[in-house]
Write a protein that holds these residues in place. Structure first.
Motif, PDB file in Angstrom:
ATOM      1  N   ASP A   1       0.937  -1.207  -0.143  1.00 49.83           N
ATOM      2  CA  ASP A   1      -0.009  -0.038  -0.095  1.00 49.83           C
ATOM      3  C   ASP A   1       1.093   1.244   0.150  1.00 49.83           C
ATOM      4  N   ALA A   2       1.992   1.112   0.580  1.00 46.70           N
ATOM      5  CA  ALA A   2       2.979   2.243   0.763  1.00 46.70           C
ATOM      6  C   ALA A   2       3.474   2.622  -0.496  1.00 46.70           C
ATOM      7  N   LEU A   3       3.803   1.490  -1.053  1.00 40.57           N
ATOM      8  CA  LEU A   3       4.510   1.615  -2.337  1.00 40.57           C
ATOM      9  C   LEU A   3       3.844   2.266  -3.403  1.00 40.57           C
ATOM     10  N   LYS A   4       2.436   1.807  -3.491  1.00 44.55           N
ATOM     11  CA  LYS A   4       1.311   2.170  -4.502  1.00 44.55           C
ATOM     12  C   LYS A   4       1.117   3.809  -4.242  1.00 44.55           C
ATOM     13  N   LEU A   5       0.961   4.110  -2.854  1.00 39.73           N
ATOM     14  CA  LEU A   5       0.961   5.496  -2.607  1.00 39.73           C
ATOM     15  C   LEU A   5       2.016   6.254  -3.094  1.00 39.73           C
ATOM     16  N   LEU A   6       3.163   5.981  -2.799  1.00 39.33           N
ATOM     17  CA  LEU A   6       4.341   6.603  -3.372  1.00 39.33           C
ATOM     18  C   LEU A   6       4.484   6.892  -4.795  1.00 39.33           C
ATOM     19  N   LYS A   7       4.104   5.826  -5.572  1.00 38.87           N
ATOM     20  CA  LYS A   7       4.097   5.780  -7.274  1.00 38.87           C
ATOM     21  C   LYS A   7       2.904   6.873  -7.514  1.00 38.87           C
TER      22      LYS A   7
ATOM     23  N   LYS B   1       5.601  19.335  -8.611  1.00 43.60           N
ATOM     24  CA  LYS B   1       6.508  20.221  -7.933  1.00 43.60           C
ATOM     25  C   LYS B   1       7.386  19.294  -7.069  1.00 43.60           C
ATOM     26  N   PRO B   2       8.584  19.884  -6.758  1.00 40.81           N
ATOM     27  CA  PRO B   2       9.319  19.063  -5.811  1.00 40.81           C
ATOM     28  C   PRO B   2       8.905  18.574  -4.566  1.00 40.81           C
ATOM     29  N   LEU B   3       9.224  17.304  -4.427  1.00 37.73           N
ATOM     30  CA  LEU B   3       8.590  16.440  -3.243  1.00 37.73           C
ATOM     31  C   LEU B   3       9.691  16.155  -2.296  1.00 37.73           C
ATOM     32  N   VAL B   4       9.335  16.347  -0.871  1.00 36.34           N
ATOM     33  CA  VAL B   4      10.274  15.771   0.147  1.00 36.34           C
ATOM     34  C   VAL B   4      10.143  14.330   0.316  1.00 36.34           C
ATOM     35  N   ILE B   5      11.003  13.550   0.443  1.00 35.39           N
ATOM     36  CA  ILE B   5      11.131  12.313   0.615  1.00 35.39           C
ATOM     37  C   ILE B   5      11.829  11.827   1.604  1.00 35.39           C
ATOM     38  N   ASP B   6      11.416  11.094   2.583  1.00 35.67           N
ATOM     39  CA  ASP B   6      12.184  10.884   3.861  1.00 35.67           C
ATOM     40  C   ASP B   6      11.736   9.262   4.251  1.00 35.67           C
ATOM     41  N   ALA B   7      12.697   8.793   5.203  1.00 36.78           N
ATOM     42  CA  ALA B   7      12.444   7.597   6.023  1.00 36.78           C
ATOM     43  C   ALA B   7      11.685   6.382   5.113  1.00 36.78           C
ATOM     44  N   ASP B   8      10.758   5.883   5.330  1.00 35.99           N
ATOM     45  CA  ASP B   8      10.332   4.679   4.733  1.00 35.99           C
ATOM     46  C   ASP B   8      10.253   4.800   3.291  1.00 35.99           C
ATOM     47  N   ALA B   9       9.718   6.129   2.551  1.00 36.33           N
ATOM     48  CA  ALA B   9       9.832   6.461   1.351  1.00 36.33           C
ATOM     49  C   ALA B   9      11.040   6.141   0.632  1.00 36.33           C
TER      50      ALA B   9
ATOM     51  N   ASN C   1      13.422   4.155   1.691  1.00 37.11           N
ATOM     52  CA  ASN C   1      13.687   2.788   1.528  1.00 37.11           C
ATOM     53  C   ASN C   1      13.011   2.123   0.273  1.00 37.11           C
ATOM     54  N   LEU C   2      11.623   2.625   0.027  1.00 34.54           N
ATOM     55  CA  LEU C   2      10.944   2.115  -1.136  1.00 34.54           C
ATOM     56  C   LEU C   2      11.547   2.592  -2.356  1.00 34.54           C
ATOM     57  N   LEU C   3      12.290   3.783  -2.392  1.00 40.40           N
ATOM     58  CA  LEU C   3      12.667   4.261  -3.338  1.00 40.40           C
ATOM     59  C   LEU C   3      14.114   3.588  -3.875  1.00 40.40           C
ATOM     60  N   ALA C   4      14.790   3.221  -2.745  1.00 47.55           N
ATOM     61  CA  ALA C   4      16.107   2.300  -2.815  1.00 47.55           C
ATOM     62  C   ALA C   4      15.611   0.821  -3.398  1.00 47.55           C
ATOM     63  N   GLU C   5      14.389   0.329  -2.981  1.00 42.28           N
ATOM     64  CA  GLU C   5      13.813  -0.810  -3.600  1.00 42.28           C
ATOM     65  C   GLU C   5      13.486  -0.935  -4.819  1.00 42.28           C
ATOM     66  N   ASN C   6      13.117   0.362  -5.359  1.00 42.56           N
ATOM     67  CA  ASN C   6      12.570   0.632  -6.719  1.00 42.56           C
ATOM     68  C   ASN C   6      13.283   1.835  -7.528  1.00 42.56           C
ATOM     69  N   PRO C   7      14.532   1.348  -7.755  1.00 40.77           N
ATOM     70  CA  PRO C   7      15.188   2.494  -8.321  1.00 40.77           C
ATOM     71  C   PRO C   7      14.789   3.133  -9.688  1.00 40.77           C
TER      72      PRO C   7
ATOM     73  N   ASP D   1      22.983   4.830   1.883  1.00 42.81           N
ATOM     74  CA  ASP D   1      24.022   3.815   1.351  1.00 42.81           C
ATOM     75  C   ASP D   1      22.889   2.738   0.580  1.00 42.81           C
ATOM     76  N   ARG D   2      21.628   2.562   1.184  1.00 43.84           N
ATOM     77  CA  ARG D   2      20.719   1.621   0.600  1.00 43.84           C
ATOM     78  C   ARG D   2      20.231   2.394  -0.895  1.00 43.84           C
ATOM     79  N   LEU D   3      20.394   3.726  -0.926  1.00 43.60           N
ATOM     80  CA  LEU D   3      19.725   4.446  -1.976  1.00 43.60           C
ATOM     81  C   LEU D   3      20.922   4.291  -3.158  1.00 43.60           C
ATOM     82  N   PHE D   4      22.174   4.429  -2.732  1.00 44.42           N
ATOM     83  CA  PHE D   4      23.238   4.680  -3.692  1.00 44.42           C
ATOM     84  C   PHE D   4      24.433   3.692  -3.544  1.00 44.42           C
ATOM     85  N   GLY D   5      24.295   2.515  -2.617  1.00 41.53           N
ATOM     86  CA  GLY D   5      25.424   1.638  -2.733  1.00 41.53           C
ATOM     87  C   GLY D   5      26.239   1.621  -1.396  1.00 41.53           C
ATOM     88  N   ASP D   6      26.905   0.761  -1.087  1.00 42.30           N
ATOM     89  CA  ASP D   6      27.772   0.670  -0.033  1.00 42.30           C
ATOM     90  C   ASP D   6      28.897   1.711  -0.047  1.00 42.30           C
TER      91      ASP D   6
END
Length: 501
Positions: free
Chosen positions: A330-336, A344-352, A354-360, A380-385
């Motif tokens: 549900d969270a992923l569907k909402l983010l998408k 307009k520019p979004l502010v993306i934090d926390a769980d969003a 991590n969802l972005l990292a899993e769905n590059p 590091d989850r977003l851009f690699g170790d």
């Protein structure tokens, strides 16, 4: 903004100042040494305190010799200088100050390669062995001496940079370097002082102005900048008469689940206190009572399980998504849905994040100017170790430019990387703020400033500064060990009013 120069640029700045002030190099060294002493005598006023100087034979050692002579002129009477001759190279300015020091009553001893290091009973050690030009790890006699000095467990004051510690670049985990109680550094902090690897080698640092040409510093166009209070004052807009809630924008915070409503409450409350004219929280139905009880000023759009909420995208001047949102389908569907519909520019934090990292693939769909607010693990989850923070700094600059976004990489000196290739280090904040929920507060502040029509870069720089400044105003005067996010939120309007004054 204060440009932060790397070592080569600092040397070029010295040369420019020498040529254009004009001033001789040895007189510039004298000026730097006097600036050092001006700070040192306030911190160490006991003139009977035994002090040992360890001086190399380059310009850092020359600084040390000049400092010893000037302290002698100030009637410090238990000074000992050990000249470390592990290198055949001797700088001209070192030699001048060596001859000057010989005219004083300061005890001078020499240490040659391979010699046994004499015992040292001084309680204060001045480290002037090697300066900011070091570009390779210490080995051999230098490594042995540094380990000896560290093993004394005395108060160590380093001149400009702790010996063995790189002013910029990657700092290896096994680096051998002086562990300084205090670094008195010239003109500006070194970039690596602002990264976490410095914690092992720099307890605290102070800058002293030695008159290096500001014209040169600003001409370099350094990618590294330090945000100071004057910058925040200049960026922060006044609130005018005859304005109203519509003037300051409507912000939407998409946050919270049944068990993580605290994140939604903190972020939406922070947005309210940071000046957004209207705030709506998109929360689960189960959180409505909590929201109305905690912050009745905040309106609500409720979410039902398995259903996307109906949102009138055009009514919101800013949207932040992620605090306490969860990572389920549900969270992923909402983010998408948000990324698809809000331009307009979004502010993306926390769980969003991590969802972005899993769905590059979603990176490519982010609106230009969007803001990511990761801590180290999220980054590091977003851009690699990454092996160290210098690598993270370079990646943040690269990715902000590549994706046309702003990246707020949270830490003691939080870094804001922006699309034009610059990285801004924040100068506010303190360890008392290391408390769960502080990131949610920062997200709310960024969203509020975007709603008030601040451009994304300004919104990020200001939000980070104000967030840290509010924490400083609570913690430092009152010597608080912990500042809770809820308390910091109520400080925000006070802090912003002081900056506007």
């Amino acid at each position: 903004m204060l440009p932060l120069l790397i070592s080569q640029q600092i040397r070029e700045g010295d040369a420019y100042t020498i040529a254009n002030e004009p001033i001789s190099s040895v007189d510039l060294m004298e000026r730097a040494s006097r600036a050092f002493v001006g700070w040192f005598v306030n911190r160490f006023p006991d003139k009977n305190e035994p002090i040992t100087f360890y001086c190399g034979t380059g310009n850092n050692g020359g600084d040390g010799l000049a400092i010893a002579r000037i302290l002698c002129d100030h009637h410090y009477n238990k000074l000992k200088v050990i000249i470390v001759r592990f290198s055949a190279k001797v700088s001209d300015d070192f030699q001048v100050n060596y001859e000057r020091l010989k005219e004083t009553c300061v005890t001078i001893k020499e240490l040659e390669k391979g010699e046994e290091i004499p015992e040292d009973s001084s309680r204060v050690i001045i480290d002037a062995l090697l300066g900011s030009g070091l570009n390779k790890p210490l080995i051999g006699d230098y490594a042995r001496l540094v380990n000896f000095i560290n093993g004394l467990n005395k108060t160590i004051v380093s001149v400009d940079v702790p010996t063995g510690f790189f002013a910029e670049g990657e700092v290896a985990k096994d680096t051998i370097a002086i562990k300084a109680s205090l670094v008195i550094t010239f003109q500006q902090p070194k970039v690596n002082f602002l990264l976490p690897e410095s914690a092992l080698y720099v307890d605290c640092w102070e800058t002293v102005n030695i008159g290096i040409s500001e014209k040169f510093a600003y001409s370099v166009n350094s990618p590294y900048q330090l945000v100071e209070e004057k910058d925040a004052r200049q960026l922060l807009k006044p609130r005018h008469h005859f304005s109203n809630k519509g003037t300051y924008g409507h912000s939407l915070l998409v946050a919270g689940q049944a068990k993580t409503m605290g994140a939604a409450l903190l972020s939406s409350s922070a947005a309210a206190h940071a000046g957004a004219g209207l705030i709506t929280a998109c929360i689960p139905e189960s959180g409505l009572i909590a929201l109305n009880s905690y912050r009745p000023e905040v309106m609500a759009i409720t979410r039902k399980e398995k259903e996307l909420p109906e949102i009138d995208w055009d009514k919101f001047a800013s949207i932040a998504v992620g605090p306490g949102l969860g990572k389920d389908d549900d969270a992923l569907k909402l983010l998408k849905d948000i990324i698809k519909n809000y331009k307009k520019p979004l502010v993306i934090d926390a769980d969003a994040l991590n969802l972005l990292a899993e769905n590059p693939a979603l990176f490519a769909e982010l609106p230009d100017g969007s803001v990511l607010t990761p801590h180290m693990k999220e980054f590091d989850r977003l851009f690699g170790d990454h092996d160290n923070w210098w690598q993270r700094l370079q990646t943040s600059i690269k990715k902000a430019k590549e994706l046309k976004i702003c990246i707020i990489l949270k830490n003691d000196y939080t870094i804001t990387a922006i699309p034009d290739g610059k990285a801004y280090f924040n100068s506010t904040g303190n360890p008392a703020m290391a408390s769960g929920g502080m990131g949610d507060v920062l997200t709310g502040i960024v969203a509020a400033l975007l709603a008030q029509k601040y451009p994304p870069v300004e919104a990020c720089i200001l939000a980070v500064y104000i967030h840290g400044k509010a924490g400083d105003e609570l913690a430092l005067p009152n010597r608080l060990n912990v500042v809770l996010p809820g308390k910091l939120i109520t400080q925000l309007p006070v802090t912003m009013a002081k900056l506007r004054a």
